[in-house]
Each structure stands twice: as structure tokens, then as C-alpha cells.
Scaffold this motif. Structure first.
Motif, mmCIF file in Angstrom:
data_model
loop_
_atom_site.group_PDB
_atom_site.id
_atom_site.type_symbol
_atom_site.label_atom_id
_atom_site.label_comp_id
_atom_site.label_asym_id
_atom_site.label_seq_id
_atom_site.Cartn_x
_atom_site.Cartn_y
_atom_site.Cartn_z
ATOM 1 N N SER A 41 0.824 -1.214 0.000
ATOM 2 C CA SER A 41 0.000 0.000 0.000
ATOM 3 C C SER A 41 0.856 1.261 0.000
ATOM 4 O O SER A 41 0.363 2.340 -0.325
ATOM 5 C CB SER A 41 -0.940 0.002 1.196
ATOM 6 N N LYS A 42 2.130 1.138 0.344
ATOM 7 C CA LYS A 42 3.024 2.288 0.380
ATOM 8 C C LYS A 42 3.790 2.472 -0.931
ATOM 9 O O LYS A 42 4.631 3.360 -1.048
ATOM 10 C CB LYS A 42 3.997 2.141 1.552
ATOM 11 N N TRP A 43 3.501 1.674 -1.940
ATOM 12 C CA TRP A 43 4.197 1.739 -3.244
ATOM 13 C C TRP A 43 3.253 2.350 -4.280
ATOM 14 O O TRP A 43 2.101 1.980 -4.394
ATOM 15 C CB TRP A 43 4.627 0.345 -3.673
ATOM 16 N N ASP A 44 3.784 3.290 -5.030
ATOM 17 C CA ASP A 44 3.019 3.921 -6.106
ATOM 18 C C ASP A 44 3.324 3.147 -7.378
ATOM 19 O O ASP A 44 4.416 3.262 -7.938
ATOM 20 C CB ASP A 44 3.420 5.391 -6.245
ATOM 21 N N TRP B 253 8.187 4.877 -4.075
ATOM 22 C CA TRP B 253 7.491 4.855 -2.792
ATOM 23 C C TRP B 253 6.644 6.096 -2.616
ATOM 24 O O TRP B 253 7.036 7.188 -3.015
ATOM 25 C CB TRP B 253 8.475 4.761 -1.630
ATOM 26 N N LYS B 254 5.462 5.923 -2.048
ATOM 27 C CA LYS B 254 4.579 7.060 -1.763
ATOM 28 C C LYS B 254 5.130 7.850 -0.601
ATOM 29 O O LYS B 254 5.790 7.329 0.284
ATOM 30 C CB LYS B 254 3.165 6.590 -1.396
ATOM 31 N N LYS B 255 4.824 9.141 -0.615
ATOM 32 C CA LYS B 255 5.288 9.995 0.461
ATOM 33 C C LYS B 255 4.248 10.252 1.480
ATOM 34 O O LYS B 255 3.119 10.130 1.377
ATOM 35 C CB LYS B 255 5.786 11.318 -0.084
#
Length: 173
Positions: free
Chosen positions: A162-165, A171-173
């Protein structure tokens, strides 16, 4: 306390711990004779200053004559003779009982020795028993494993993925 326990253990091991009196035949009847084994062993303790037995069990000729002289007036005894009489009866004075011992040095030394042996044992294990660091701890392996977990979309709602774009591949910020 430690000394008292060792004396107790020693008395149980020796014949004095087993036999407390000796029975003898006297004129056709049995008589219990109190022997040295029925008396408690000598020990110096502040809470029980008067022991049942003297410190010196076997008196020399000089000590026997001093014990005979003790029965008369104590005014005639010199200070040195009084001290010798005291040492026949007691091993240590109250001041000597209160002095610290050097036993702590041997305890610290033994502890440090055992810690040193333990350190040598672990060093030997590390050199000869345990293999090197597993390859899974390398940074390359961790990067490959992370990439694989993201590709497999492990825990996509609240977890790792869920933290990966996935659109921008970062990685999502």
C-alpha cells in the motif's frame, strides 16, 4: 553464615555427625559416656559469643600449667598470660570478628575468570562453529526481496504494497 554452614556440613560428613555419644559397659550396666562428638564444633559468632567448646582442644604443657595458674587469683596473672588464656578459649575477639575478610577478592577473581572463559568460548564458536553472515542480509538481496514483495502486491490495503506507487514506480510519500 557461610562458615556455620560449612562447619555443619563437615560435622555431618565426619564421624561426629553420625555418633553423638559412646556407650560403654561399667560394672554390668550400660553407661552413656559423653564424647567430643556430642559437643558442637567451635565457631566464632557475635550472636553466640560463648561456645560450648574451647578453641584449643589439645593443650600443650605450657598451656596446662597456665590453666592451673588460672584457678588461683587473676591478679597474679600478667596481661600476656591473660591473653594466652583468652586465645586458648577463643580464636578471635569481637573486633577481629568484625574485620572484613579478603574473600571478596577471590570471588571477583573467579567471576572474572569464568567470564573470560565464556568470552573465549563464544569467540571460538564464532570462528569455527558459526558460518559467516547469511547472504540474505546483504543489501542486494534485501532490494530484490522488496521488489518481489511489491510485484506480488503483498498486503495491498494497509501493509507493505500500500506504500508503493505502482503508476510512478516509487514509494509514496
Amino acid at each position: 553464615m557461610k562458615r556455620m554452614l560449612t562447619l555443619r556440613a563437615r560435622s555431618l560428613i565426619t564421624k561426629c555427625g553420625i555418633s553423638t555419644s559412646v556407650c560403654i559397659q561399667a560394672r554390668g550396666r550400660s553407661v552413656a559416656k559423653v564424647g567430643a562428638c556430642s559437643l558442637s564444633p567451635y565457631y566464632d559468632r557475635k550472636d553466640e559469643p560463648l561456645t560450648a567448646v574451647d578453641f584449643v582442644e589439645q593443650l600443650s604443657r605450657d598451656q596446662k600449667s597456665l590453666k592451673e595458674k588460672e584457678k588461683s587469683s587473676w591478679v597474679s596473672l600478667s596481661t600476656d598470660e591473660k591473653l594466652k588464656l583468652y586465645r586458648i578459649r577463643f580464636h578471635q575477639s569481637f573486633v577481629e570478628m568484625g574485620e572484613g575478610s579478603n574473600e571478596w577478592k577471590s570471588i571477583i577473581g573467579g567471576t572474572l575468570f569464568l567470564l573470560g572463559l565464556t568470552g573465549l568460548y563464544f569467540a571460538w564458536q564464532r570462528m569455527y562453529v558459526c558460518a559467516g553472515v547469511p547472504h540474505t542480509f546483504s543489501n542486494e538481496w534485501k532490494a530484490k526481496q522488496t521488489k518481489r514483495m511489491v510485484d506480488m502486491r503483498i498486503n495491498p490495503i494497509q501493509g507493505f504494497a500500500s506504500k508503493w506507487d505502482y503508476e510512478h514506480n516509487k514509494w509514496k510519500k
